[in-house]
Design an enzyme around this catalytic site. Structure first.
Site, PDB file in Angstrom:
ATOM      1  N   LYS A   1       0.812  -1.224   0.000  1.00  0.00           N
ATOM      2  CA  LYS A   1       0.000   0.000   0.000  1.00  0.00           C
ATOM      3  C   LYS A   1       0.842   1.271   0.000  1.00  0.00           C
ATOM      4  O   LYS A   1       0.430   2.286  -0.544  1.00  0.00           O
ATOM      5  CB  LYS A   1      -0.931   0.025   1.218  1.00  0.00           C
ATOM      6  CG  LYS A   1      -2.078  -0.953   1.128  1.00  0.00           C
ATOM      7  CD  LYS A   1      -2.990  -0.826   2.338  1.00  0.00           C
ATOM      8  CE  LYS A   1      -4.041  -1.910   2.325  1.00  0.00           C
ATOM      9  NZ  LYS A   1      -5.000  -1.760   3.437  1.00  0.00           N
TER      10      LYS A   1
ATOM     11  N   GLY B   1      -2.923   3.330  17.764  1.00  0.00           N
ATOM     12  CA  GLY B   1      -1.988   2.966  16.703  1.00  0.00           C
ATOM     13  C   GLY B   1      -1.638   4.185  15.874  1.00  0.00           C
ATOM     14  O   GLY B   1      -2.397   5.160  15.823  1.00  0.00           O
TER      15      GLY B   1
ATOM     16  N   ASN C   1      -0.436   5.896  20.833  1.00  0.00           N
ATOM     17  CA  ASN C   1       0.476   4.906  20.236  1.00  0.00           C
ATOM     18  C   ASN C   1       1.613   4.604  21.186  1.00  0.00           C
ATOM     19  O   ASN C   1       1.998   5.445  22.010  1.00  0.00           O
ATOM     20  CB  ASN C   1       1.024   5.439  18.911  1.00  0.00           C
ATOM     21  CG  ASN C   1       1.653   4.341  18.077  1.00  0.00           C
ATOM     22  OD1 ASN C   1       1.097   3.244  17.961  1.00  0.00           O
ATOM     23  ND2 ASN C   1       2.817   4.603  17.507  1.00  0.00           N
TER      24      ASN C   1
ATOM     25  N   MET D   1      -9.839  -3.238  13.685  1.00  0.00           N
ATOM     26  CA  MET D   1      -9.790  -3.184  12.232  1.00  0.00           C
ATOM     27  C   MET D   1      -9.462  -4.533  11.613  1.00  0.00           C
ATOM     28  O   MET D   1      -9.602  -4.717  10.414  1.00  0.00           O
ATOM     29  CB  MET D   1      -8.809  -2.097  11.775  1.00  0.00           C
ATOM     30  CG  MET D   1      -9.441  -0.710  11.959  1.00  0.00           C
ATOM     31  SD  MET D   1      -8.329   0.689  11.701  1.00  0.00           S
ATOM     32  CE  MET D   1      -7.630   0.288  10.144  1.00  0.00           C
TER      33      MET D   1
ATOM     34  N   GLY E   1       0.525   3.436  12.856  1.00  0.00           N
ATOM     35  CA  GLY E   1       1.173   2.839  11.690  1.00  0.00           C
ATOM     36  C   GLY E   1       0.307   3.059  10.461  1.00  0.00           C
ATOM     37  O   GLY E   1      -0.549   3.952  10.415  1.00  0.00           O
TER      38      GLY E   1
HETATM   39  P1  ATR Z   1       0.080  -1.434  10.035  1.00  0.00           P
HETATM   40  O1  ATR Z   1       0.423  -1.043   8.636  1.00  0.00           O
HETATM   41  O2  ATR Z   1      -0.694  -2.710  10.164  1.00  0.00           O
HETATM   42  O3  ATR Z   1      -0.520  -0.319  10.825  1.00  0.00           O
HETATM   43  P2  ATR Z   1       2.605  -0.888  11.267  1.00  0.00           P
HETATM   44  O4  ATR Z   1       2.793   0.307  10.413  1.00  0.00           O
HETATM   45  O5  ATR Z   1       3.773  -1.776  11.564  1.00  0.00           O
HETATM   46  O6  ATR Z   1       1.493  -1.853  10.687  1.00  0.00           O
HETATM   47  O7  ATR Z   1       1.960  -0.400  12.646  1.00  0.00           O
HETATM   48  C1  ATR Z   1       1.685  -1.296  13.667  1.00  0.00           C
HETATM   49  C2  ATR Z   1       1.021  -0.542  14.817  1.00  0.00           C
HETATM   50  O8  ATR Z   1       0.810  -1.463  15.899  1.00  0.00           O
HETATM   51  C3  ATR Z   1       1.879   0.567  15.373  1.00  0.00           C
HETATM   52  O9  ATR Z   1       1.030   1.584  15.878  1.00  0.00           O
HETATM   53  C4  ATR Z   1       2.632  -0.149  16.484  1.00  0.00           C
HETATM   54  O10 ATR Z   1       3.148   0.713  17.498  1.00  0.00           O
HETATM   55  P3  ATR Z   1       4.581   1.418  17.285  1.00  0.00           P
HETATM   56  O11 ATR Z   1       4.348   2.562  16.342  1.00  0.00           O
HETATM   57  O12 ATR Z   1       4.975   1.864  18.640  1.00  0.00           O
HETATM   58  O13 ATR Z   1       5.487   0.354  16.712  1.00  0.00           O
HETATM   59  C5  ATR Z   1       1.522  -1.001  17.040  1.00  0.00           C
HETATM   60  N1  ATR Z   1       1.990  -2.159  17.818  1.00  0.00           N
HETATM   61  C6  ATR Z   1       2.628  -3.254  17.336  1.00  0.00           C
HETATM   62  N2  ATR Z   1       2.863  -4.130  18.340  1.00  0.00           N
HETATM   63  C7  ATR Z   1       2.371  -3.574  19.484  1.00  0.00           C
HETATM   64  C8  ATR Z   1       2.283  -3.991  20.839  1.00  0.00           C
HETATM   65  N3  ATR Z   1       2.766  -5.171  21.241  1.00  0.00           N
HETATM   66  N4  ATR Z   1       1.690  -3.151  21.728  1.00  0.00           N
HETATM   67  C9  ATR Z   1       1.189  -1.968  21.324  1.00  0.00           C
HETATM   68  N5  ATR Z   1       1.222  -1.529  20.049  1.00  0.00           N
HETATM   69  C10 ATR Z   1       1.797  -2.308  19.135  1.00  0.00           C
END
Ligand code: ATR
Length: 278
Positions: free
Chosen positions: A67, A128, A152, A220, A130
């Site tokens: 994406k 989140g 986040n 989501m 990301g």
């Molecule tokens: P996506 O495209 O699916 O959003 P991403 O860009 O890797 O994937 O984002 C993942 C999201 O999940 C981020 O907000 C991440 O937090 P960080 O920005 O601090 O990395 C969050 N995330 C992943 N693992 C997590 C966890 N164990 N606890 C809390 N947040 C988590």
């Protein structure tokens, strides 16, 4: 090609429900088209898009992990692509590739039309920062809640996301703020999980003080990946909803862009739920 061809490109893509959803939309609207799936190599996305366009394809959906690469291939991009910095829908036109992002409007449409939840005047927590969160923040602002808090784990990412959306939020009088996960301020009417924390088995990235009895809690994701968070929400008396409706509604928006006709998305969502439960 003697009929219009579309596809979803991703890696993995074998379990994508999009071919089934678009085939149902086509049946219900009397459109003649073919919608397939293409597994694309990690470094092969640009070539795959160009090849599909050269074959006469009309457009494609883009899923993980491409994406973020999709906007750079386009000659034209919608405002929602610029805000999300990602695209999930490409249309091949004589003027070139047009990029759009229907994920956020899909989420809003599912919340508004299928869950019957009016976002105006509400307080929203988006967990989140990301790609998934970036894809929905713009359309959430356009739905005009009173405020949106973006929480986040890495707060600098939440701040960057909010900064990018501040002009849009000011225009629509939506208060935007950021928060750390453990200091989320107050309780919310809608809580949207756009993290992948469930995949590591965690129940919720935030504490139950973010919930009220009537809070709508949305993940989501759908299927087993959404369950830890939704079980947590139900255990605290909130309403829980997975992202299957978002999947169908983002597809409906893409179908409308391509074909100029809106499919009966609520019916297709009900059918898909039955199909996945079977
Ligand atoms: P996506 O495209 O699916 O959003 P991403 O860009 O890797 O994937 O984002 C993942 C999201 O999940 C981020 O907000 C991440 O937090 P960080 O920005 O601090 O990395 C969050 N995330 C992943 N693992 C997590 C966890 N164990 N606890 C809390 N947040 C988590």
């Amino acid at each position: 090609m003697n009929m219009d061809h579309y596809c979803v490109m991703g890696n993995p893509v074998a379990h994508s429900q999009s071919p089934w959803i678009h085939a149902r939309f086509a049946e219900l609207t009397g459109q003649t088209l073919h919608y397939g799936r293409r597994l694309v190599a990690a470094d092969g996305f640009a070539d795959a898009v160009r090849a599909f366009a050269a074959e006469g394809g009309k457009g494609c959906n883009v899923t993980v992990p491409f994406k973020f690469e999709a906007p750079a291939l386009a000659q034209h991009a919608s405002e929602r692509v610029l805000l999300a910095q990602a695209a999930n829908t490409l249309s091949f036109s004589p003027e070139g590739i047009v990029a759009d992002n229907t994920d956020g409007i899909g989420l809003v449409q599912d919340i508004r039309a299928n869950a019957g939840f009016d976002l105006r005047g509400r307080q929203v927590l988006l967990i989140g920062a990301g790609g998934a969160a970036a894809g929905v923040l713009g359309p959430l602002i356009l739905a005009q809640p009173t405020g949106i808090t973006v929480a986040n784990r890495t707060t600098s990412k939440a701040r960057a996301l909010v900064e990018r959306h501040t002009p849009l939020a000011m225009l629509h009088r939506v208060a935007l703020q950021t928060s750390a996960l453990d200091t989320v301020p107050g309780a919310f009417d809608l809580v949207v999980n756009a993290t992948i924390s469930s995949l590591s088995g965690a129940s919720s990235p935030v504490s139950a003080s973010a919930l009220k009895p009537e809070t709508l809690v949305y993940d989501m994701m759908y299927g087993p990946a959404a369950q830890p968070f939704l079980n947590w929400a139900r255990a605290h008396g909130a309403q829980a909803r997975d992202g299957l409706g978002m999947l169908v509604e983002q597809a409906a928006e893409a179908f409308s862009l391509w074909r100029g006709v809106r499919p009966a998305s609520a019916q297709v969502l009900a059918e898909l739920r039955q199909r996945l439960a079977a």
